[in-house]
Write an enzyme that holds these catalytic residues in place. Structure first.
Site, PDB file in Angstrom:
ATOM      1  N   LYS A   1     -16.142  30.636 -43.974  1.00  0.00           N
ATOM      2  CA  LYS A   1     -16.572  29.327 -43.436  1.00  0.00           C
ATOM      3  C   LYS A   1     -17.129  28.365 -44.283  1.00  0.00           C
ATOM      4  O   LYS A   1     -18.084  27.467 -45.096  1.00  0.00           O
ATOM      5  CB  LYS A   1     -16.312  27.973 -42.121  1.00  0.00           C
ATOM      6  CG  LYS A   1     -15.534  28.861 -41.241  1.00  0.00           C
ATOM      7  CD  LYS A   1     -15.928  28.782 -39.453  1.00  0.00           C
ATOM      8  CE  LYS A   1     -14.504  28.603 -38.380  1.00  0.00           C
ATOM      9  NZ  LYS A   1     -14.464  28.674 -37.562  1.00  0.00           N
TER      10      LYS A   1
ATOM     11  N   GLN B   1     -19.290  27.972 -32.424  1.00  0.00           N
ATOM     12  CA  GLN B   1     -17.457  29.207 -32.831  1.00  0.00           C
ATOM     13  C   GLN B   1     -17.198  30.214 -31.552  1.00  0.00           C
ATOM     14  O   GLN B   1     -18.148  30.539 -31.154  1.00  0.00           O
ATOM     15  CB  GLN B   1     -18.502  30.801 -33.975  1.00  0.00           C
ATOM     16  CG  GLN B   1     -17.382  31.679 -34.597  1.00  0.00           C
ATOM     17  CD  GLN B   1     -16.104  31.413 -34.909  1.00  0.00           C
ATOM     18  OE1 GLN B   1     -17.010  30.219 -35.440  1.00  0.00           O
ATOM     19  NE2 GLN B   1     -15.158  31.831 -34.209  1.00  0.00           N
TER      20      GLN B   1
ATOM     21  N   ASP C   1     -14.270  20.370 -35.465  1.00  0.00           N
ATOM     22  CA  ASP C   1     -13.209  21.097 -34.677  1.00  0.00           C
ATOM     23  C   ASP C   1     -12.398  20.560 -33.605  1.00  0.00           C
ATOM     24  O   ASP C   1     -11.174  21.268 -33.176  1.00  0.00           O
ATOM     25  CB  ASP C   1     -13.612  22.697 -33.382  1.00  0.00           C
ATOM     26  CG  ASP C   1     -13.810  23.607 -34.070  1.00  0.00           C
ATOM     27  OD1 ASP C   1     -13.312  23.252 -35.657  1.00  0.00           O
ATOM     28  OD2 ASP C   1     -14.804  24.279 -33.977  1.00  0.00           O
TER      29      ASP C   1
END
Length: 295
Positions: free
Chosen positions: A54, A98, A121
């Site tokens: 990422k 994460q 997200d």
């Protein structure tokens, strides 16, 4: 490359090139670029690998990316306080935590602390609710990437039969909402199968597209697949392989080598859905920037 393969790397590369040009324009107009903070707790090898990918992608398109590495012994309250400080920082456009988190931490509680306007997200209840209502703000990146892949195939989803194996909040549920939505990339008849479903084969053999996202190898086998159908494999599983330098190789949730013989299209693992997930995350961060400018 085999003509049956859906090349996620190629599709995502095109998306990233367009984003890079867009972010160059943003920088000229606003004197700053979109920014992302990734909260990484502990030293899970897979998580570290995903976060590096990422970060690299952000650098490629010009998004400012900061990785906040936190010790696995950190308390829940400390993480929540840090997230709340990011919520208040108008120079931070998007953030992600994460996953998975260490078992002593409440993932749901921590994720729900993220401001819905920075939740790139797409996992906050507000954003999932907006998706369900037909007015999405941020959609989880993997479902968005799968939808984009299908659109690149020039496949008409309207009236088609799509089976999704897996009902996670990260993939299965939002993907079902996307593909059944009243949009040009939706209007499919979507069936969700899961660990409590009986005779999954009955549904998959009737499907034009099967999306498998369980996290278990061989979830989808050749005898479960209709000839000339399309298979989207979201799974990423590490299996031991002494012929590899790092001692393992990656496989999906489907029996790829057997299934590719009979289908019209299939995603490889790696190189299929994974690159698309990252590309869609970058799009979400850029969208968050624009939302912040409007605010």
């Amino acid at each position: 490359m085999n003509s049956k393969l859906i090349d996620g790397k190629e599709i995502s590369s095109s998306i990233k090139n367009k984003l890079k040009s867009e972010i160059d324009e943003i920088k000229n107009k606003h004197s700053r670029v979109p920014s992302l903070v990734v909260v990484l707790v502990g030293k899970n090898p897979a998580s570290i690998s995903y976060v590096k990918a990422k970060e690299k992608a952000c650098q490629l398109v010009g998004i400012e990316c900061h990785i906040e590495r936190l010790d696995e012994k950190i308390s829940e309250n400390e993480i929540i306080s840090y997230i709340e400080s990011l919520n208040e920082n108008d120079q931070i456009d998007g953030m992600i935590v994460q996953l998975p988190l260490p078992k002593n931490l409440d993932e749901e509680k921590i994720v729900q602390t993220i401001s819905p306007l920075k939740d790139v997200d797409g996992l906050c209840n507000e954003n999932l609710g907006l998706l369900a209502s037909g007015s999405p703000r941020f959609v989880p990146a993997t479902p968005l990437g799968v939808q984009r892949m299908i659109s690149e195939l020039d496949f008409k989803t309207q009236g088609s039969r799509i089976v999704i194996i897996g009902r996670s909040k990260l993939v299965g549920i939002p993907l079902a909402l996307l593909l059944s939505s009243k949009t040009t990339l939706g209007n499919a008849t979507v069936t969700i199968c899961h660990s409590r479903s009986e005779n999954i084969k009955k549904y998959t053999l009737d499907a034009d597209i099967v999306v498998v996202a369980t996290g278990f190898p061989s979830t989808l086998t050749k005898d479960m697949v209709k000839k000339k159908s399309i298979i989207i494999d979201v799974g990423v599983n590490r299996i031991e392989d002494n012929t590899k330098k790092n001692g393992f190789r990656l496989i999906g949730d489907s029996d790829f080598d057997d299934i590719i013989e009979i289908v019209s299209k299939i995603t490889p693992v790696p190189g299929g859905v994974g690159p698309m997930t990252i590309a869609m995350l970058l799009e979400n961060v850029t969208k968050a920037f624009y939302l912040g400018v409007k605010e």
